[in-house]
Design a protein around this motif. Structure first.
Motif: not given
Length: 298
Positions: A138-149
C-alpha cells in the motif's frame, strides 16, 4: 517521553496511543535499527514504514487496530527516529532493514507493507528484493519517480546539499513551536502533536530533530515499479504530491489491476490528516489478503 495527548483528541485516538507497543532493535549493516511491535509474534505481518524526516511513532494511532489478528511492526529507518545514522543511505539498505526487522519481530509470514511517502519507495524496493516477504503493498501518497523526474529534482538541489547538522533549540517547547510538516497541509492537531513530541531529542547542545538532514542526499536507486505479481494499492490525497503520471508508472505491468483511492481534501500527510479513511483502505487490503492466502476473515 510522554505524548501528552490533548483532551481534544477523540476517544479512539486516545485509546490507540495508550496501547503501548513493545520496543526493540536489531543491527543491520552496522547500524542499530529501532522498531516497535503490537500483536502476537508469529502472526501474519503488517509492516508500517514512515516517510522522510518522520519516525515509527507516526503509526501509533493506526497500528493497534490490527494487533488482534496481525503482528504489526513499525520501524525507524536508519537516519530517523531512534535508529542510528549512516554516512549515506540507499533504498536497498532501507529494504534490508525492513526485512531484518520483520524477521526479528517474527512478522515475516504473509506480510503486507504500508509505506507513506518515502516509505512507499522503500516498500517497492523491498518487494523487488524480497518478493516472498512483501506480496501486498500500500503506497500512501508516495512520489514515485522515473529517471527524468529524478534528474529534474537533482538539478533543483542547492549546490553542496543540505547541511546535516541539526539546529538546536533551548527547550522542548521552543522546538515544538517550530515543528512543521513539509509540504504543510491541514492535519489533525492532536495527531500532529503526538508525532511532534517524538520527533525531538535532547543532547549536550539542547533540543534537536531526530532525523539526519542528509538522508536523501545520495538516493539514486529509485525503483520504477513493484514486481508484476505484487498486489498494489495506491492511496493519495487530492492535494498531495502524487500525479496521474506517477500512478501510471507504478501501476503499469501488474498482473492484477491496482486499487487506486484518492482522498478528497487530503494533502500529503494522510496518516495525520485522514487516518480513519486510511484505516478503511487498509481494512479492505487485509481482508482480501487474508482470504487469498487462507488466513480467515482478517
Amino acid at each position: 517521553m510522554s505524548t501528552n495527548v490533548t483532551s481534544e483528541a477523540p476517544e479512539w485516538f486516545r485509546a490507540a496511543v495508550a496501547t503501548k507497543p513493545e520496543h526493540s532493535s536489531v543491527t543491520v549493516h552496522g547500524a542499530r535499527i529501532a522498531y516497535r511491535c503490537w500483536g502476537e509474534p508469529g502472526s501474519p505481518g503488517l509492516l508500517l514504514v514512515h516517510g522522510g524526516a518522520a519516525h515509527a511513532g507516526w503509526w501509533d494511532h493506526i497500528a493497534p487496530r490490527y494487533a488482534g489478528e496481525r503482528r504489526v511492526v513499525a520501524l525507524d529507518l536508519s537516519g530517523h527516529g531512534d535508529s542510528d545514522w549512516r554516512d549515506s543511505y540507499t533504498l536497498d539498505t532501507w529494504a534490508d532493514e525492513v526485512t531484518a526487522v520483520a524477521e526479528a519481530a517474527q512478522a515475516g509470514d504473509h506480510a503486507v507493507l504500508v509505506g507513506h511517502s518515502l516509505g512507499g519507495l522503500v516498500g517497492i524496493r523491498t518487494s523487488i528484493a524480497h518478493p516472498d516477504l512483501i506480496t501486498d503493498l500500500v503506497l500512501v501518497d508516495s512520489r514515485v519517480l522515473d529517471a527524468e523526474m529524478l534528474d529534474e529534482i537533482q538539478r533543483d538541489q542547492p549546490e553542496g546539499g543540505i547541511p546535516r547538522r541539526s539546529k538546536h533549540y533551548p527547550s522542548l517547547d521552543a522546538a515544538l513551536e517550530r515543528f512543521r510538516l513539509v509540504p504543510d497541509h491541514a492535519s489533525l492537531d492532536y495527531a500532529k502533536d503526538h508525532v511532534a513530541r517524538q520527533s525531538v531529542v535532547r543532547d549536550d547542545d539542547g533540543w534537536r530533530w531526530k532525523f539526519d538532514r542528509g538522508f536523501a542526499d545520495d538516493l539514486t536507486d529509485l525503483p520504477p515499479r513493484p514486481p508484476s505479481a505484487c498486489r498494489l494499492s495506491v492511496v493519495h490525497g487530492e492535494h498531495g504530491v502524487v500525479t496521474a503520471a506517477m500512478i501510471d508508472i507504478v501501476t503499469s505491468e501488474l498482473d492484477e489491476p491496482a486499487r487506486v483511492v484518492e482522498f478528497p481534501g487530503a494533502g500529503h500527510h494522510i496518516p495525520l490528516e485522514q487516518p480513519l479513511a486510511l484505516m478503511d483502505v487498509i481494512d479492505d487490503v487485509l481482508r482480501e489478503h487474508s482470504a487469498r492466502v487462507g488466513l480467515g476473515p482478517g
